[in-house]
Design a protein around this motif. Structure first.
Motif, mmCIF file in Angstrom:
data_model
loop_
_atom_site.group_PDB
_atom_site.id
_atom_site.type_symbol
_atom_site.label_atom_id
_atom_site.label_comp_id
_atom_site.label_asym_id
_atom_site.label_seq_id
_atom_site.Cartn_x
_atom_site.Cartn_y
_atom_site.Cartn_z
ATOM 1 N N PRO A 39 19.269 13.481 15.504
ATOM 2 C CA PRO A 39 17.802 13.562 15.541
ATOM 3 C C PRO A 39 17.181 13.052 16.840
ATOM 4 O O PRO A 39 16.085 13.469 17.200
ATOM 5 C CB PRO A 39 17.361 12.707 14.353
ATOM 6 C CG PRO A 39 18.505 11.796 14.082
ATOM 7 C CD PRO A 39 19.745 12.537 14.494
ATOM 8 N N GLN A 40 17.866 12.199 17.583
ATOM 9 C CA GLN A 40 17.301 11.637 18.810
ATOM 10 C C GLN A 40 17.577 12.493 20.041
ATOM 11 O O GLN A 40 17.220 12.117 21.151
ATOM 12 C CB GLN A 40 17.832 10.211 19.041
ATOM 13 C CG GLN A 40 19.281 10.127 19.503
ATOM 14 C CD GLN A 40 20.306 10.063 18.381
ATOM 15 O OE1 GLN A 40 20.009 10.391 17.246
ATOM 16 N NE2 GLN A 40 21.513 9.635 18.710
ATOM 17 N N VAL A 41 18.177 13.660 19.847
ATOM 18 C CA VAL A 41 18.532 14.517 20.974
ATOM 19 C C VAL A 41 17.479 15.606 21.172
ATOM 20 O O VAL A 41 17.086 16.272 20.218
ATOM 21 C CB VAL A 41 19.928 15.143 20.768
ATOM 22 C CG1 VAL A 41 20.218 16.205 21.828
ATOM 23 C CG2 VAL A 41 21.000 14.062 20.817
ATOM 24 N N ARG A 42 17.025 15.735 22.415
ATOM 25 C CA ARG A 42 16.094 16.794 22.806
ATOM 26 C C ARG A 42 16.873 17.808 23.624
ATOM 27 O O ARG A 42 17.721 17.441 24.432
ATOM 28 C CB ARG A 42 14.932 16.244 23.633
ATOM 29 C CG ARG A 42 14.141 15.150 22.941
ATOM 30 C CD ARG A 42 13.411 15.683 21.708
ATOM 31 N NE ARG A 42 12.786 14.612 20.967
ATOM 32 C CZ ARG A 42 13.267 14.086 19.841
ATOM 33 N NH1 ARG A 42 14.392 14.525 19.329
ATOM 34 N NH2 ARG A 42 12.631 13.124 19.210
ATOM 35 N N GLU A 43 16.550 19.078 23.439
ATOM 36 C CA GLU A 43 17.317 20.151 24.067
ATOM 37 C C GLU A 43 16.409 21.083 24.849
ATOM 38 O O GLU A 43 15.283 21.356 24.454
ATOM 39 C CB GLU A 43 18.030 20.944 22.964
ATOM 40 C CG GLU A 43 18.782 22.141 23.455
ATOM 41 C CD GLU A 43 19.458 22.920 22.338
ATOM 42 O OE1 GLU A 43 19.754 24.101 22.572
ATOM 43 O OE2 GLU A 43 19.682 22.364 21.253
ATOM 44 N N ARG A 44 16.954 21.567 25.971
ATOM 45 C CA ARG A 44 16.293 22.636 26.715
ATOM 46 C C ARG A 44 17.375 23.497 27.351
ATOM 47 O O ARG A 44 18.510 23.050 27.551
ATOM 48 C CB ARG A 44 15.336 22.079 27.761
ATOM 49 C CG ARG A 44 15.999 21.378 28.922
ATOM 50 C CD ARG A 44 14.975 20.844 29.929
ATOM 51 N NE ARG A 44 15.595 19.951 30.870
ATOM 52 C CZ ARG A 44 16.236 20.335 31.979
ATOM 53 N NH1 ARG A 44 16.329 21.606 32.266
ATOM 54 N NH2 ARG A 44 16.774 19.446 32.794
ATOM 55 N N GLN A 45 17.026 24.732 27.620
ATOM 56 C CA GLN A 45 17.974 25.611 28.284
ATOM 57 C C GLN A 45 17.522 25.803 29.721
ATOM 58 O O GLN A 45 16.333 25.994 29.988
ATOM 59 C CB GLN A 45 18.063 26.965 27.573
ATOM 60 C CG GLN A 45 19.204 27.794 28.111
ATOM 61 C CD GLN A 45 19.564 28.953 27.217
ATOM 62 O OE1 GLN A 45 19.333 28.921 26.014
ATOM 63 N NE2 GLN A 45 20.140 29.978 27.809
ATOM 64 N N ASP A 46 18.461 25.699 30.644
ATOM 65 C CA ASP A 46 18.192 25.844 32.068
ATOM 66 C C ASP A 46 19.180 26.864 32.610
ATOM 67 O O ASP A 46 20.337 26.533 32.886
ATOM 68 C CB ASP A 46 18.337 24.484 32.753
ATOM 69 C CG ASP A 46 17.898 24.504 34.208
ATOM 70 O OD1 ASP A 46 17.439 25.563 34.688
ATOM 71 O OD2 ASP A 46 18.009 23.456 34.864
ATOM 72 N N ASN A 47 18.733 28.115 32.701
ATOM 73 C CA ASN A 47 19.583 29.229 33.107
ATOM 74 C C ASN A 47 20.786 29.322 32.164
ATOM 75 O O ASN A 47 20.616 29.505 30.975
ATOM 76 C CB ASN A 47 19.986 29.121 34.574
ATOM 77 C CG ASN A 47 18.785 29.233 35.485
ATOM 78 O OD1 ASN A 47 17.912 30.063 35.270
ATOM 79 N ND2 ASN A 47 18.717 28.383 36.495
ATOM 80 N N ASP A 48 21.990 29.161 32.682
ATOM 81 C CA ASP A 48 23.185 29.299 31.846
ATOM 82 C C ASP A 48 23.782 27.936 31.471
ATOM 83 O O ASP A 48 24.979 27.785 31.311
ATOM 84 C CB ASP A 48 24.220 30.200 32.507
ATOM 85 C CG ASP A 48 24.474 29.847 33.967
ATOM 86 O OD1 ASP A 48 23.946 28.809 34.429
ATOM 87 O OD2 ASP A 48 25.181 30.599 34.647
ATOM 88 N N TRP A 49 22.900 26.949 31.340
ATOM 89 C CA TRP A 49 23.251 25.605 30.875
ATOM 90 C C TRP A 49 22.367 25.247 29.691
ATOM 91 O O TRP A 49 21.195 25.631 29.650
ATOM 92 C CB TRP A 49 22.966 24.554 31.950
ATOM 93 C CG TRP A 49 23.875 24.577 33.136
ATOM 94 C CD1 TRP A 49 23.699 25.263 34.293
ATOM 95 C CD2 TRP A 49 25.093 23.853 33.285
ATOM 96 N NE1 TRP A 49 24.729 25.012 35.154
ATOM 97 C CE2 TRP A 49 25.605 24.148 34.559
ATOM 98 C CE3 TRP A 49 25.801 22.981 32.467
ATOM 99 C CZ2 TRP A 49 26.783 23.613 35.033
ATOM 100 C CZ3 TRP A 49 26.983 22.442 32.946
ATOM 101 C CH2 TRP A 49 27.466 22.758 34.214
ATOM 102 N N VAL A 50 22.896 24.452 28.784
ATOM 103 C CA VAL A 50 22.075 23.782 27.784
ATOM 104 C C VAL A 50 22.095 22.310 28.169
ATOM 105 O O VAL A 50 23.161 21.725 28.364
ATOM 106 C CB VAL A 50 22.625 23.973 26.350
ATOM 107 C CG1 VAL A 50 21.796 23.177 25.350
ATOM 108 C CG2 VAL A 50 22.649 25.452 25.977
ATOM 109 N N VAL A 51 20.904 21.744 28.324
ATOM 110 C CA VAL A 51 20.770 20.340 28.708
ATOM 111 C C VAL A 51 20.229 19.589 27.505
ATOM 112 O O VAL A 51 19.184 19.947 26.956
ATOM 113 C CB VAL A 51 19.827 20.177 29.921
ATOM 114 C CG1 VAL A 51 19.710 18.715 30.315
ATOM 115 C CG2 VAL A 51 20.330 21.023 31.093
#
Length: 129
Positions: A39-51
């Motif tokens: 639950p404490q993890v925030r996600e975003r996609q940056d081109n061909d990476w998931v950060v």
């Protein structure tokens, strides 16, 4: 060579704590599944990476997607503060060829300074939220 698929490079900026900070995920898919469940993890996609940013432990995970030339790879970076200095402990599990993995490490080492600077700016900000 099989060792390229299991390449784990502990690159630490502080005390040696590799056992506590190793990448526990064998594949990018396993990392994404486990990290997305927290639950404490925030996600975003940056081109061909998931950060993914673990807000609790200040760990930044960068996970390749299939279109990435470094796939299958996982980079784990954790901010550490000791005696007023911010450092970044970094581990890399790279599934590409050795020369490509070396380049991946160089790219992330260069971006670590930006991460340190951002962490210092946040620490010095009077409006800590």
């Amino acid at each position: 060579m099989a060792s390229a698929l299991a390449c784990l490079l502990p690159l630490q900026g502080g005390a040696q704590q590799a056992a506590a900070t190793d990448i526990p995920y064998a594949t990018p898919d396993a990392a994404l599944t486990a990290l997305r469940a927290l639950p404490q993890v925030r996600e975003r996609q940056d081109n061909d990476w998931v950060v993914l940013h673990d807000m609790q432990d200040q760990v930044f995970w960068s996970v390749t997607l299939p279109g990435n030339g470094w796939h299958p790879s996982i980079v784990r970076r954790q901010l550490r503060e000791q005696q007023g200095e911010v450092s970044v402990d970094m581990q890399v599990r790279c599934g590409a060829a050795k020369d490509d993995c070396d380049r991946l490490v160089q790219v992330f080492q260069a971006s670590n300074e930006n991460l340190r600077a951002a962490a210092r700016a946040m620490a010095e900000s009077p409006d800590k939220d």
